[in-house]
Design a protein around this motif. Sequence first.
Motif, PDB file in Angstrom:
ATOM      1  N   GLY A 266       1.030  31.392   2.935  1.00  0.00           N
ATOM      2  CA  GLY A 266       0.998  31.155   4.376  1.00  0.00           C
ATOM      3  C   GLY A 266       0.982  29.676   4.692  1.00  0.00           C
ATOM      4  N   MET A 267       0.221  28.902   3.924  1.00  0.00           N
ATOM      5  CA  MET A 267       0.217  27.448   4.104  1.00  0.00           C
ATOM      6  C   MET A 267       1.605  26.869   3.863  1.00  0.00           C
ATOM      7  N   GLY A 268       2.311  27.420   2.877  1.00  0.00           N
ATOM      8  CA  GLY A 268       3.674  26.956   2.620  1.00  0.00           C
ATOM      9  C   GLY A 268       4.616  27.231   3.775  1.00  0.00           C
ATOM     10  N   VAL A 269       4.459  28.406   4.389  1.00  0.00           N
ATOM     11  CA  VAL A 269       5.276  28.728   5.570  1.00  0.00           C
ATOM     12  C   VAL A 269       5.047  27.698   6.668  1.00  0.00           C
ATOM     13  N   ILE A 270       3.774  27.388   6.927  1.00  0.00           N
ATOM     14  CA  ILE A 270       3.442  26.423   7.982  1.00  0.00           C
ATOM     15  C   ILE A 270       3.999  25.047   7.648  1.00  0.00           C
ATOM     16  N   SER A 271       3.936  24.656   6.381  1.00  0.00           N
ATOM     17  CA  SER A 271       4.456  23.355   5.964  1.00  0.00           C
ATOM     18  C   SER A 271       5.965  23.252   6.157  1.00  0.00           C
ATOM     19  N   ASP A 272       6.677  24.367   6.129  1.00  0.00           N
ATOM     20  CA  ASP A 272       8.120  24.343   6.377  1.00  0.00           C
ATOM     21  C   ASP A 272       8.454  24.391   7.862  1.00  0.00           C
ATOM     22  N   ILE A 273       7.629  25.068   8.650  1.00  0.00           N
ATOM     23  CA  ILE A 273       7.941  25.251  10.071  1.00  0.00           C
ATOM     24  C   ILE A 273       7.556  24.036  10.898  1.00  0.00           C
ATOM     25  N   ILE A 274       6.393  23.449  10.651  1.00  0.00           N
ATOM     26  CA  ILE A 274       5.881  22.340  11.477  1.00  0.00           C
ATOM     27  C   ILE A 274       6.881  21.183  11.586  1.00  0.00           C
ATOM     28  N   PRO A 275       7.441  20.662  10.474  1.00  0.00           N
ATOM     29  CA  PRO A 275       8.377  19.535  10.628  1.00  0.00           C
ATOM     30  C   PRO A 275       9.662  19.903  11.363  1.00  0.00           C
ATOM     31  N   VAL A 276      10.139  21.131  11.172  1.00  0.00           N
ATOM     32  CA  VAL A 276      11.395  21.528  11.824  1.00  0.00           C
ATOM     33  C   VAL A 276      11.228  21.567  13.340  1.00  0.00           C
ATOM     34  N   LYS A 280      10.431  15.966  12.949  1.00  0.00           N
ATOM     35  CA  LYS A 280       9.934  14.843  12.164  1.00  0.00           C
ATOM     36  C   LYS A 280       9.802  15.264  10.706  1.00  0.00           C
ATOM     37  N   PRO A 281      10.052  14.352   9.770  1.00  0.00           N
ATOM     38  CA  PRO A 281       9.768  14.672   8.359  1.00  0.00           C
ATOM     39  C   PRO A 281       8.283  14.962   8.171  1.00  0.00           C
ATOM     40  N   ILE A 282       7.977  15.782   7.188  1.00  0.00           N
ATOM     41  CA  ILE A 282       6.581  16.137   6.929  1.00  0.00           C
ATOM     42  C   ILE A 282       5.785  14.886   6.563  1.00  0.00           C
ATOM     43  N   PHE A 283       4.565  14.807   7.058  1.00  0.00           N
ATOM     44  CA  PHE A 283       3.688  13.679   6.725  1.00  0.00           C
ATOM     45  C   PHE A 283       2.948  13.999   5.426  1.00  0.00           C
ATOM     46  N   GLY A 284       3.029  13.112   4.429  1.00  0.00           N
ATOM     47  CA  GLY A 284       2.279  13.286   3.183  1.00  0.00           C
ATOM     48  C   GLY A 284       2.778  14.420   2.320  1.00  0.00           C
ATOM     49  N   TYR A 285       4.096  14.435   2.066  1.00  0.00           N
ATOM     50  CA  TYR A 285       4.704  15.519   1.278  1.00  0.00           C
ATOM     51  C   TYR A 285       3.986  15.726  -0.057  1.00  0.00           C
ATOM     52  N   LYS A 286       3.797  14.641  -0.804  1.00  0.00           N
ATOM     53  CA  LYS A 286       3.214  14.782  -2.146  1.00  0.00           C
ATOM     54  C   LYS A 286       1.783  15.296  -2.092  1.00  0.00           C
ATOM     55  N   VAL A 335      -4.360  20.462   6.702  1.00  0.00           N
ATOM     56  CA  VAL A 335      -4.504  20.497   8.155  1.00  0.00           C
ATOM     57  C   VAL A 335      -4.266  19.099   8.743  1.00  0.00           C
ATOM     58  N   PHE A 336      -4.832  18.076   8.109  1.00  0.00           N
ATOM     59  CA  PHE A 336      -4.638  16.701   8.578  1.00  0.00           C
ATOM     60  C   PHE A 336      -3.155  16.333   8.569  1.00  0.00           C
ATOM     61  N   ASN A 337      -2.458  16.693   7.514  1.00  0.00           N
ATOM     62  CA  ASN A 337      -1.040  16.321   7.410  1.00  0.00           C
ATOM     63  C   ASN A 337      -0.165  17.101   8.384  1.00  0.00           C
ATOM     64  N   TRP A 338      -0.522  18.363   8.651  1.00  0.00           N
ATOM     65  CA  TRP A 338       0.246  19.116   9.656  1.00  0.00           C
ATOM     66  C   TRP A 338       0.094  18.477  11.035  1.00  0.00           C
ATOM     67  N   VAL A 339      -1.143  18.149  11.384  1.00  0.00           N
ATOM     68  CA  VAL A 339      -1.380  17.528  12.691  1.00  0.00           C
ATOM     69  C   VAL A 339      -0.698  16.160  12.759  1.00  0.00           C
ATOM     70  N   SER A 340      -0.747  15.405  11.672  1.00  0.00           N
ATOM     71  CA  SER A 340      -0.092  14.091  11.643  1.00  0.00           C
ATOM     72  C   SER A 340       1.420  14.215  11.758  1.00  0.00           C
ATOM     73  N   THR A 341       1.976  15.276  11.206  1.00  0.00           N
ATOM     74  CA  THR A 341       3.419  15.501  11.335  1.00  0.00           C
ATOM     75  C   THR A 341       3.805  15.699  12.800  1.00  0.00           C
ATOM     76  N   MET A 342       2.975  16.410  13.544  1.00  0.00           N
ATOM     77  CA  MET A 342       3.283  16.666  14.956  1.00  0.00           C
ATOM     78  C   MET A 342       3.065  15.435  15.835  1.00  0.00           C
ATOM     79  N   TYR A 343       2.254  14.476  15.372  1.00  0.00           N
ATOM     80  CA  TYR A 343       1.933  13.305  16.189  1.00  0.00           C
ATOM     81  C   TYR A 343       3.201  12.541  16.545  1.00  0.00           C
TER      82      TYR A 343
END
Length: 539
Positions: A266-276, A280-286, A335-343
């Motif tokens: 589920g976390m992986g799904v969110i990591s793919d959807i949030i940047p799209v 914006k590119p995902i924040f903190g991919y690694k 969670v921090f990186n998802w929110v940062s991606t949306m910023y």
Amino acid sequence: MSQETATAEGGFWSDSGKTGIRSWIFSTDHKRIGLMYLYCVLSFFMVGVLLGVLIRLELIAPGPTIVTAQTYNALFTVHGVVMIFLFIIPGIPASFGNLVLPIQLGARDVAFPRVNLFSWWLYVIGAVIVLVSLFTGGGAPDTGWTFYVPFSARTTTNVSLAVFGVFILGFSSILTGINFVTTIHRMRAPGMNWTRIPLFTWSLYATAWVQILATPIIAITLLLVVTERILGLGLFDPSRGGDPIMFQHMFWIYSHPAVYIMILPGMGVISDIIPVFSRKPIFGYKMIAFSSLAIAAAGSAVWGHHMYTSGMSDLGVMVFSFLTFLVAIPSAIKVFNWVSTMYKGSISLEAPMLFALSFILLFSIGGLSGLILGAASTDIHVHDTHFVVGHFHYVMFGGTGFAFFAAAHYWLPKYFGRRYEEKPAIIGWVLMFIGFNVLYFTMQVLGMEGMPRRYYDYLPEFARLNFVATVGSWIMVAGILIVLWNLWRGLLKGEPFTGNPWGGASLEWSIPTPPPTENFEEDPVVTHGPYDFKGAGVP
């Protein structure tokens, strides 16, 4: 790769050497297997929802309401078994993992297509055995989904057959994990290095290792329970010199890592959807990728926090409590990186994004309430109360369940070539979100007030909040039905879904819709990351 669009009836739907049902149940195409998993898990999900509604109807008021005490015990046992072993564990990895993972890697299929089909057959066989156990022998199991001994060794209900069905389901999970690990290691397209793998696939990679390493433990444990019941060996029964605490250790050594089998995809799904949907590119991919591995590793060492009230040394309590707080760190990184991606992103609030945002909030509430259970000083007060039930559902359904629906709205139009209507999807999401919180937050309050879980009856002072919780369940179920009806109608008769309307940059958005049987007309060469929208030529 070309983004030309096939007809809704084309692609892998028509490219098969067989016809009728044989073209599905004997197919080794990962997409057909993924859809078969999807149809099965959705069917069992609705069974679990029905049982959950019956449980809440019984608890709407004190005293007997619609069922007897024994039937109530069977209801919450079967609800747990169906939802955990038949829906949540296989829900995202087996269905969307099969649909998406090979294409995201640039592969034509998984590493072992026949083993993939065999794992689906094992899932179906295990599920049938579990369902048969409800109507044969001494009746439906009544032990709770954890099958705690000595009760599960002594009850006259049909525990043995149900446990054997879960045992078979475990082999399906192990084979899926082996297939995914091998596919990720050996079948990546040229240019697909480890830092270009989509984060959904990274989450499945971490999950697969847990499936491979932890599932054999529960298989052995459940086999010992059956042996105890049939042969009376006295492994866990204290009256025969056995140790019931040993069962709890063996059960939770698997079942807490299993929580991460449920939540990591589920976390992986969110990591793919949030940047799209944030453009914006995902924040903190690694860090997101490594945190998936960290969660899988650290999450395998915290099983003891389920057993603070079972009796363990002060040192054991301290160590398990420390590790429980430690495993929260990689989850917080995500969670921090998802929110940062949306910023400062250009956020588009469409159905997949709304379910993804719900995941972040609900999972965070579940995680914070988990810290209360991770600290022994507070856990001993709320252990085995409705607080635990509320916490578990915030993580499992508020997390994995909402991520499942996010994935369905995001990826299924790609495979069906048609899309759902946006307005009903949003209405359904609103009802699900409101009903969910009314139901499970109320349960957490009930738990803090001292209402035990798994009780058929309760004291009058708990009546008002139980009524509120039951009304919340009705609202949530109404939302679920609207969402599923809208998806079913849209994917069969909706407007054509063409090109790359979401604007994704990973490989599944670069091929025709629906995908061809072998996914790619020619082997792709990867030249950009999965969230490099400029490199992918996405506006």
